[in-house]
Design a protein around this motif. Structure first.
Motif, PDB file in Angstrom:
ATOM      1  N   ARG A 126     -29.433  42.362  29.522  1.00 54.16           N
ATOM      2  CA  ARG A 126     -30.075  41.610  28.566  1.00 54.16           C
ATOM      3  C   ARG A 126     -31.242  41.914  27.765  1.00 54.16           C
ATOM      4  NH1 ARG A 126     -32.108  38.921  25.821  1.00 54.16           N
ATOM      5  NH2 ARG A 126     -32.583  36.560  25.486  1.00 54.16           N
ATOM      6  N   ALA A 127     -32.065  42.787  28.555  1.00 54.29           N
ATOM      7  CA  ALA A 127     -33.216  43.324  27.758  1.00 54.29           C
ATOM      8  C   ALA A 127     -32.868  44.248  26.774  1.00 54.29           C
ATOM      9  CB  ALA A 127     -34.139  44.179  28.792  1.00 54.29           C
ATOM     10  N   ALA A 128     -31.754  44.723  26.716  1.00 56.49           N
ATOM     11  CA  ALA A 128     -31.089  45.759  25.799  1.00 56.49           C
ATOM     12  C   ALA A 128     -30.803  44.923  24.411  1.00 56.49           C
ATOM     13  CB  ALA A 128     -29.978  46.408  26.151  1.00 56.49           C
ATOM     14  N   GLU A 129     -30.760  43.589  24.492  1.00 59.19           N
ATOM     15  CA  GLU A 129     -30.505  42.706  23.414  1.00 59.19           C
ATOM     16  C   GLU A 129     -31.972  42.817  22.541  1.00 59.19           C
ATOM     17  OE1 GLU A 129     -28.776  39.104  24.688  1.00 59.19           O
ATOM     18  OE2 GLU A 129     -27.164  40.214  25.502  1.00 59.19           O
ATOM     19  N   PHE A 130     -33.010  43.081  23.450  1.00 57.87           N
ATOM     20  CA  PHE A 130     -34.479  42.934  22.477  1.00 57.87           C
ATOM     21  C   PHE A 130     -34.295  44.133  21.219  1.00 57.87           C
ATOM     22  CE2 PHE A 130     -35.635  40.589  26.310  1.00 57.87           C
ATOM     23  CZ  PHE A 130     -35.908  39.577  25.562  1.00 57.87           C
ATOM     24  N   VAL A 131     -33.495  45.081  21.746  1.00 64.30           N
ATOM     25  CA  VAL A 131     -33.676  46.356  20.885  1.00 64.30           C
ATOM     26  C   VAL A 131     -33.081  46.341  19.376  1.00 64.30           C
ATOM     27  CG1 VAL A 131     -33.261  48.909  20.682  1.00 64.30           C
ATOM     28  CG2 VAL A 131     -34.195  47.601  22.906  1.00 64.30           C
ATOM     29  N   GLU A 132     -33.771  46.564  18.404  1.00 64.47           N
ATOM     30  CA  GLU A 132     -33.301  46.373  17.070  1.00 64.47           C
ATOM     31  C   GLU A 132     -33.238  47.742  16.427  1.00 64.47           C
ATOM     32  OE1 GLU A 132     -35.575  43.481  14.926  1.00 64.47           O
ATOM     33  OE2 GLU A 132     -34.790  41.938  16.417  1.00 64.47           O
ATOM     34  N   ASP A 133     -32.118  48.025  15.370  1.00 64.80           N
ATOM     35  CA  ASP A 133     -32.073  49.040  14.552  1.00 64.80           C
ATOM     36  C   ASP A 133     -33.227  49.396  13.985  1.00 64.80           C
ATOM     37  OD1 ASP A 133     -30.368  51.111  13.478  1.00 64.80           O
ATOM     38  OD2 ASP A 133     -30.517  50.138  11.498  1.00 64.80           O
ATOM     39  N   GLY A 134     -33.683  50.820  14.173  1.00 69.36           N
ATOM     40  CA  GLY A 134     -34.795  51.451  13.584  1.00 69.36           C
ATOM     41  C   GLY A 134     -36.149  51.146  14.474  1.00 69.36           C
ATOM     42  N   MET A 135     -36.119  50.761  15.471  1.00 64.19           N
ATOM     43  CA  MET A 135     -37.196  50.491  16.467  1.00 64.19           C
ATOM     44  C   MET A 135     -37.429  51.757  16.893  1.00 64.19           C
ATOM     45  SD  MET A 135     -37.111  47.144  18.853  1.00 64.19           S
ATOM     46  CE  MET A 135     -37.767  45.584  18.269  1.00 64.19           C
ATOM     47  N   ARG A 136     -38.860  51.931  17.288  1.00 63.52           N
ATOM     48  CA  ARG A 136     -39.461  52.977  18.305  1.00 63.52           C
ATOM     49  C   ARG A 136     -39.636  52.371  19.558  1.00 63.52           C
ATOM     50  NH1 ARG A 136     -44.590  53.233  14.525  1.00 63.52           N
ATOM     51  NH2 ARG A 136     -44.035  51.102  14.593  1.00 63.52           N
ATOM     52  N   VAL A 137     -38.995  53.001  20.660  1.00 65.07           N
ATOM     53  CA  VAL A 137     -38.752  52.364  22.019  1.00 65.07           C
ATOM     54  C   VAL A 137     -39.231  53.038  23.018  1.00 65.07           C
ATOM     55  CG1 VAL A 137     -37.224  51.034  23.561  1.00 65.07           C
ATOM     56  CG2 VAL A 137     -36.941  50.950  20.929  1.00 65.07           C
ATOM     57  N   GLY A 138     -40.159  52.726  23.822  1.00 67.46           N
ATOM     58  CA  GLY A 138     -40.589  53.314  25.200  1.00 67.46           C
ATOM     59  C   GLY A 138     -39.481  52.961  26.310  1.00 67.46           C
ATOM     60  N   LEU A 139     -39.138  53.982  26.853  1.00 68.43           N
ATOM     61  CA  LEU A 139     -38.039  53.853  27.969  1.00 68.43           C
ATOM     62  C   LEU A 139     -38.661  54.157  29.402  1.00 68.43           C
ATOM     63  CD1 LEU A 139     -35.143  56.071  26.378  1.00 68.43           C
ATOM     64  CD2 LEU A 139     -35.421  53.655  26.174  1.00 68.43           C
ATOM     65  N   GLY A 140     -38.494  53.256  30.074  1.00 68.77           N
ATOM     66  CA  GLY A 140     -38.978  53.190  31.452  1.00 68.77           C
ATOM     67  C   GLY A 140     -38.242  54.329  32.342  1.00 68.77           C
ATOM     68  N   THR A 141     -38.899  54.269  33.622  1.00 67.09           N
ATOM     69  CA  THR A 141     -38.444  55.116  34.716  1.00 67.09           C
ATOM     70  C   THR A 141     -37.788  54.456  35.941  1.00 67.09           C
ATOM     71  OG1 THR A 141     -39.793  57.101  34.054  1.00 67.09           O
ATOM     72  CG2 THR A 141     -38.961  57.026  36.292  1.00 67.09           C
ATOM     73  N   GLY A 142     -36.815  54.775  36.672  1.00 66.20           N
ATOM     74  CA  GLY A 142     -36.384  54.089  37.810  1.00 66.20           C
ATOM     75  C   GLY A 142     -34.666  53.502  37.653  1.00 66.20           C
ATOM     76  N   SER A 143     -34.275  53.033  38.694  1.00 65.56           N
ATOM     77  CA  SER A 143     -32.884  53.004  38.871  1.00 65.56           C
ATOM     78  C   SER A 143     -32.620  51.681  37.633  1.00 65.56           C
ATOM     79  CB  SER A 143     -32.576  52.321  40.289  1.00 65.56           C
ATOM     80  OG  SER A 143     -33.486  51.340  40.691  1.00 65.56           O
ATOM     81  N   THR A 144     -33.447  50.667  37.595  1.00 67.91           N
ATOM     82  CA  THR A 144     -33.354  49.874  36.737  1.00 67.91           C
ATOM     83  C   THR A 144     -33.270  50.185  35.170  1.00 67.91           C
ATOM     84  OG1 THR A 144     -34.207  48.167  38.171  1.00 67.91           O
ATOM     85  CG2 THR A 144     -33.701  47.131  35.944  1.00 67.91           C
ATOM     86  N   ALA A 145     -34.203  51.063  34.955  1.00 67.55           N
ATOM     87  CA  ALA A 145     -34.359  51.553  33.816  1.00 67.55           C
ATOM     88  C   ALA A 145     -33.223  52.527  33.367  1.00 67.55           C
ATOM     89  CB  ALA A 145     -35.844  52.408  33.591  1.00 67.55           C
ATOM     90  N   ALA A 146     -32.774  53.083  34.221  1.00 71.03           N
ATOM     91  CA  ALA A 146     -31.602  53.871  33.943  1.00 71.03           C
ATOM     92  C   ALA A 146     -30.416  53.072  33.588  1.00 71.03           C
ATOM     93  CB  ALA A 146     -31.056  54.532  35.276  1.00 71.03           C
ATOM     94  N   PHE A 147     -30.143  52.059  33.878  1.00 70.88           N
ATOM     95  CA  PHE A 147     -28.930  50.948  33.313  1.00 70.88           C
ATOM     96  C   PHE A 147     -29.349  50.648  31.879  1.00 70.88           C
ATOM     97  CE2 PHE A 147     -28.462  49.784  38.126  1.00 70.88           C
ATOM     98  CZ  PHE A 147     -27.095  50.191  38.080  1.00 70.88           C
ATOM     99  N   LEU A 148     -30.592  50.448  31.826  1.00 69.15           N
ATOM    100  CA  LEU A 148     -30.823  50.464  30.194  1.00 69.15           C
ATOM    101  C   LEU A 148     -30.651  51.245  29.338  1.00 69.15           C
ATOM    102  CD1 LEU A 148     -32.624  48.489  27.987  1.00 69.15           C
ATOM    103  CD2 LEU A 148     -34.577  50.186  28.750  1.00 69.15           C
ATOM    104  N   VAL A 149     -31.051  52.631  29.587  1.00 73.34           N
ATOM    105  CA  VAL A 149     -30.843  53.646  28.982  1.00 73.34           C
ATOM    106  C   VAL A 149     -29.283  54.006  28.672  1.00 73.34           C
ATOM    107  CG1 VAL A 149     -31.245  56.476  28.897  1.00 73.34           C
ATOM    108  CG2 VAL A 149     -33.103  54.879  29.565  1.00 73.34           C
ATOM    109  N   ARG A 150     -28.607  53.826  29.395  1.00 73.43           N
ATOM    110  CA  ARG A 150     -27.255  53.906  29.508  1.00 73.43           C
ATOM    111  C   ARG A 150     -26.609  52.806  28.450  1.00 73.43           C
ATOM    112  NH1 ARG A 150     -27.384  54.586  35.481  1.00 73.43           N
ATOM    113  NH2 ARG A 150     -27.134  56.743  35.839  1.00 73.43           N
ATOM    114  N   ARG A 151     -27.128  51.572  28.827  1.00 75.26           N
ATOM    115  CA  ARG A 151     -26.698  50.560  27.616  1.00 75.26           C
ATOM    116  C   ARG A 151     -27.106  51.043  26.221  1.00 75.26           C
ATOM    117  NH1 ARG A 151     -23.223  47.982  24.995  1.00 75.26           N
ATOM    118  NH2 ARG A 151     -23.878  46.158  24.266  1.00 75.26           N
TER     119      ARG A 151
END
Length: 258
Positions: free
Chosen positions: A17-42
């Protein structure tokens, strides 16, 4: 159907769900941990399938490696200067979106990256939603020099504070002190309950040897909670919130065969 545990199903639901907040051209900080890893893969999937253009700042070496593996452009914070959005996990989150973070040992970079962002979205499974902070041990990053003296100063500072416990433990991994990406140590404060998180955060950072603490106050803007049945609840500082199901239950597991 899946090897994911119920907790991981919840974490992944929040991350998607949070990955939907990310838009083309953004500069994005990526967190650490098991939940953030799912985000990075998405996000890696979106880069590959949608041609999403991102410049991402990871909060740990582990996240940087994963982002690189899935095809996300990794840059230094100093290179981009400021971020549009940071998405990260949390160990606890209360009703005011105050957090305890640092279970993965990356709290220093996580706080720097979050504070250099226009918006901070926190992703977590529903079990991280608490009435009061403190059941999860509070991480405090300290420099190696004189860490035992720093530990004693923290213990003395805790006397008389509105907390449920005062045990301070050096974090270890494999029988040796845990070392952060910055070469520091972590002291875990087993407080059970924190009566004044804001005051505690300020007092901790006044102690010589303390680099940063895992209390994130007035930093998060939005909390995305995932649940074991695939539901997702989104809360923000305006008080707005909503719970939505996945359109397709199979989406929770769609990439497991990749």
């Amino acid at each position: 159907m899946s090897d994911l545990s119920p907790a991981d199903v919840a974490k992944r639901a929040a991350a998607l769900r949070a990955a939907e907040f990310v838009e083309d051209g953004m500069r994005v900080g990526l967190g650490t941990g098991s939940t953030a890893a799912f985000l990075v893969r998405r996000l890696g999937e979106r880069v590959r399938d949608e041609g999403l253009r991102l410049r991402c700042v990871p909060t740990s070496e582990a996240t940087a490696r994963l982002a690189d593996e899935v095809g996300i452009e990794v840059v230094a914070l100093d290179e981009v200067g400021w971020l549009d959005l940071t998405i990260d996990g949390a160990d606890e989150a209360d009703g005011e979106l105050s957090l305890i973070k640092g279970g993965g040992g990356a709290l220093l970079r996580e706080k720097i990256v979050a504070c250099a962002s226009d918006r901070v979205v926190i992703i977590a499974d529903g079990a991280k939603d608490v009435a009061a902070l403190g059941a999860f041990p509070l991480p405090v990053e300290v420099i190696p020099f004189g860490w035992q003296a720093t530990k004693r100063l923290i213990e003395e500072m805790l006397v008389g504070l509105d907390v449920g416990g005062r045990e301070v433990v050096l974090r270890e991994r494999g029988g040796a002190p845990f070392v952060t990406d910055e070469g520091n140590r972590i002291l875990d404060l087993r407080l059970q309950r924190i009566g004044d998180a804001r005051g505690l955060a300020l007092r901790l950072n006044q102690i010589p040897g303390v680099v940063e603490n895992g209390l994130f106050i007035d930093i998060a803007d939005t909390l995305v909670l995932g649940f074991e049945d695939g539901r997702v609840e989104v809360r923000d500082l305006s008080g707005a919130q909503g719970t939505v199901p996945f359109r397709d239950a199979d989406n929770v597991f769609s990439d497991l065969a990749d």
